[in-house]
Design an enzyme around this catalytic site. Sequence first.
Site, PDB file in Angstrom:
ATOM      1  CG  ASP A   8      -1.843   1.135   1.123  1.00  0.00           C
ATOM      2  OD1 ASP A   8      -2.105   1.807   0.275  1.00  0.00           O
ATOM      3  OD2 ASP A   8      -2.800   1.112   2.164  1.00  0.00           O
ATOM      4  CG  ASP A 102      -3.667   3.705  -2.847  1.00  0.00           C
ATOM      5  OD1 ASP A 102      -4.471   2.947  -3.664  1.00  0.00           O
ATOM      6  OD2 ASP A 102      -3.971   4.208  -2.324  1.00  0.00           O
ATOM      7  CD  GLU A 103      -5.334  -0.783  -0.984  1.00  0.00           C
ATOM      8  OE1 GLU A 103      -5.369  -1.888  -0.482  1.00  0.00           O
ATOM      9  OE2 GLU A 103      -6.376  -0.049  -1.138  1.00  0.00           O
TER      10      GLU A 103
END
Length: 351
Positions: A8, A102-103
């Site tokens: 993350d 973002d993950e």
Amino acid sequence: MRKILHMDLDAFFASVEQLDNPELRGKPVIVGGRENRGVVSTCSYEARAFGIHSAMPGAVARRKCPHGIFVPVRYERYKEKSAEVREIYTNYSDQYETLGLDEAYLDVSHFADAVPIAKELKQRVKQETGLTCSIGLSYNKSLAKIASDLRKPDALVIIRPEEALSILENLPIGALHGIGKKSKEKLAQKEIYTVKDFWNLSRDEVIQMFGKFGYDLYDRARGEDKREIVMDRTVRSISRETTFPIDIYDRNDVASLAKELLEEGIQAVEKKNLKPRTLSLKIRYTDFTTHSKQRTAYDEVDWFVLLDDLIDSFDYTSGIRLISVRFSNFMEETDGSHYQQLSLSWEDENR
């Protein structure tokens, strides 16, 4: 035993802004929410210390942090940095699942020892992109995500099978993925505030409270999660929306802005080589009631003509605060072509 890694990127949008503008580093940066009607997309950890969080109205964020630095959302730039990170983590596994910009989950079971791999991945992301990330490593997706959340930012947390229950029991119930604000309120009525409290509920009670999701939730609370890495997430819709700084009452003003959103949507579907069948227009009124209407076509079509028809089908006298244009119902290459015009009718967005 499976080894699942969850990565993350820390405060991603805000971190990119601080990376591109060193003067913002160490300061409360708030991405989005610049207009009175706008909402916060994300913020730096310095801003979070003042109680700022994603989806908070910009006006509230300004009251909580008057000296906060508000910057516009630069989605294209964030996609560029996300692609840089993806280029790195895909070197470590061909079984990965990307979530947003973002993950990501990676199955790193093929490594005899995944801990050095997690450390190397963190180091490479920092050195090659200038961004920090938090990584969780465990034997399933649920625990890997919990691990990455435990000590943000810039953390590496490992949850081994023999440690899972002792770690879970001390966590607040909201740490379980799928437990949001309303669920926490519902559980609080039964004096359930931690995962350990949640263990007191039987499987039937959990299913009664949460429906089918209760099966998964009951297991995840006990460190069990059989979900696999999902490689290909099918795009179901592409939408663009905007919230107006002041209420709009004029049809032509709405049309002008809706057509700008449509142009952005067309560019997005063309970039992904998608062929939509359905165009929807969503309207949110001043009193927050929301309605949407749609048209479906099975042949070459002028989307701007269909959008005009949709715009004409709404009433604007009570004031509009938000509009959204959405493409959906994407066509397979082998589909036949014909045109069908659907009647327009009110459709509650939440149905």
